[in-house]
Design a protein around this motif. Sequence first.
Motif, short mmCIF file in Angstrom:
data_model
loop_
_atom_site.label_atom_id
_atom_site.label_comp_id
_atom_site.label_asym_id
_atom_site.label_seq_id
_atom_site.Cartn_x
_atom_site.Cartn_y
_atom_site.Cartn_z
N GLY A 94 36.92 40.55 49.92
CA GLY A 94 37.27 41.62 48.99
C GLY A 94 36.31 41.83 47.85
N ARG A 95 35.19 41.08 47.77
CA ARG A 95 34.26 41.23 46.65
C ARG A 95 33.22 42.32 46.90
NH1 ARG A 95 37.52 38.94 43.11
NH2 ARG A 95 37.50 36.65 43.09
N ILE A 96 33.09 42.78 48.13
CA ILE A 96 32.10 43.82 48.43
C ILE A 96 32.64 45.16 47.96
CG2 ILE A 96 30.93 45.03 50.30
CD1 ILE A 96 30.77 42.39 51.79
N GLN A 97 31.88 45.82 47.09
CA GLN A 97 32.33 47.07 46.49
C GLN A 97 31.99 48.30 47.34
OE1 GLN A 97 33.92 46.75 43.35
NE2 GLN A 97 33.69 44.56 43.75
N THR A 135 37.27 52.00 44.76
CA THR A 135 36.89 53.26 44.12
C THR A 135 37.21 53.17 42.63
OG1 THR A 135 37.35 54.47 46.16
CG2 THR A 135 37.20 55.75 44.12
N GLN A 136 36.18 53.13 41.79
CA GLN A 136 36.39 52.96 40.35
C GLN A 136 36.61 54.31 39.65
OE1 GLN A 136 33.14 50.65 38.80
NE2 GLN A 136 33.59 48.88 40.08
N SER A 137 35.73 55.26 39.92
CA SER A 137 35.88 56.60 39.36
C SER A 137 35.08 57.56 40.23
CB SER A 137 35.40 56.66 37.91
OG SER A 137 34.01 56.36 37.83
N MET A 138 35.31 58.85 40.03
CA MET A 138 34.66 59.88 40.84
C MET A 138 34.27 61.06 39.97
SD MET A 138 37.11 59.86 44.22
CE MET A 138 38.59 59.94 43.19
N LEU A 174 30.87 58.83 43.91
CA LEU A 174 31.78 57.71 43.67
C LEU A 174 31.04 56.65 42.87
CD1 LEU A 174 32.98 59.11 46.32
CD2 LEU A 174 34.10 56.91 46.71
N HIS A 175 31.61 56.20 41.78
CA HIS A 175 30.98 55.23 40.91
C HIS A 175 31.43 53.82 41.31
CE1 HIS A 175 31.16 58.85 38.03
NE2 HIS A 175 29.97 58.82 38.62
#
Length: 523
Positions: free
Chosen positions: A284-287, A442-445, A463-464
Amino acid sequence: MTDTGSTWQRVHPASPFVRGWLALAALLFFFGRDAFERLLRGAPVFDERFAARAPWLLLGGGTVLLLTVLGFVLSWYFTRYQVADGYVRVNTGFLFKQQRQARLDRVQAIDVVQPLLARIFGLAELRFEVADAGQSAVHLAYLRVDEARRLRAAILAGAAGSAPGAVGAAVAQGQENPPGPPHAVAEALERPVLTVPPQRLAGSLVLSEQTVVLVLGAAASVLLSAVTENRSFYFYLIPAGLGILAAYWNSFNKGYNFTAAVSDDGIRLRYGLLDTLAQTLPPGRIQALRVSQPPLWRILGWYRMQVNVAGYGAPGNGDSASRTTLLPVGTLPEVLAMLSLVLPDPGTPDPVRVFTAGLHGLAPIPGAAGTPARSIGGPAAGGVPGGAAAPDDGGFVTTPQRARLLAPLGWRRNGFTATDTALLIRSGRWWRHLVLVPHQRTQSMALQQGPLARRFRVADLVLHTTAGPVAPRLIQVGLDEGRALLDAQAARARTARKQQLSEHWLVRSHPLEHAPQEGPQHG
């Protein structure tokens, strides 16, 4: 998480000498330069002039050497580490003290690094990568190899909650008189996934983009020399050739003997010719992940995989290019195998078809003879109302035909689809790219639109994510589809973060593991 091994420990006594061997080499060069030059000229090494200066040289060199060794000893004595109360702490410095610490449950990855000299002494450096640390938050340099591996295994097991007391036991193993009965903390068993043959790695470098640049530069130099009758153009190739050769060597040295395995504590990557590195990426660490295929690699069906991991791609990490490479060069079955590790649940009943369409797919031209009618997007098209998706193209929603003038070659490739667990973005007609972003990462868009894009009613969706080689960007999607995707992806991200079970990533079998071995099988 509280550990029993709260005693402060010291690194290996040889650590400062392994780190500071360049200083010793500089001292030897400075004080032995004259004698070495006389030896090369065939003159006597010791003459009357040297005999007169010998006492002063010995006194000065001995003093500097003594101070250097004393500094090494003091550096070792005042460098201590502790793993306790859910933190790893490192204290350094005897004049200017510094303490660095990292929370074990925030560790993104743990690497075991062995430079060439450290390998000779049987030592290794332990690096803890933490999100937003800028550089590696904590370095333990150097420990014995078995001690570094045992401590890494225990920290990963403790952070996952599978062995709460493992870290304390591992630290106790390194003490002369450990508290209580010691018991071994072994690394989790692993299953090999793939190995990249050296000949394939060398072939990928020969067919790389750098080779294309070098060949084009050589052809241009020959042409200009023939036209102008000026031979000086050849000299411009020398620095370019040396730079490309250095890049070839660096890539081969970093990617040599690349192996991937999977265990309960994460994906294990090992590689390196002179300096070896063993990475462990927790689940789960791969963004974000990108699969790329340069034009010449299409001949042999090769691909490259890169990832964004918090801490790896930050400025100051000089070796971030190799540490963010999940697969330097691999075949389609190997790509599918690595995808099954990154995304255990693909979120679609036909993952091979979807991912293959993302790598090779090309939307048919609407209205062409034999082209099936394009359907309005539903769940297969990412749940975007009104999105056009070809049924035989894996459900990808591509750039509308009205904007083909903006991307005459790529408009049928540029597109997206969404499964229940990830958003897939593909692009590039010649340089093929497939970007995969898990919904919970997904952090922000942001929806971006320039003057020409407004004219053709298309937009780019960005996608940020964390810093790294992967920059997720959906190119020239229809404006209506882009707005719908912005809202739908935000909802999917919120839902996925609430239901995230990334620590249990190996519980369910991945359909890709049982996929037929499609695609070229080239070594």
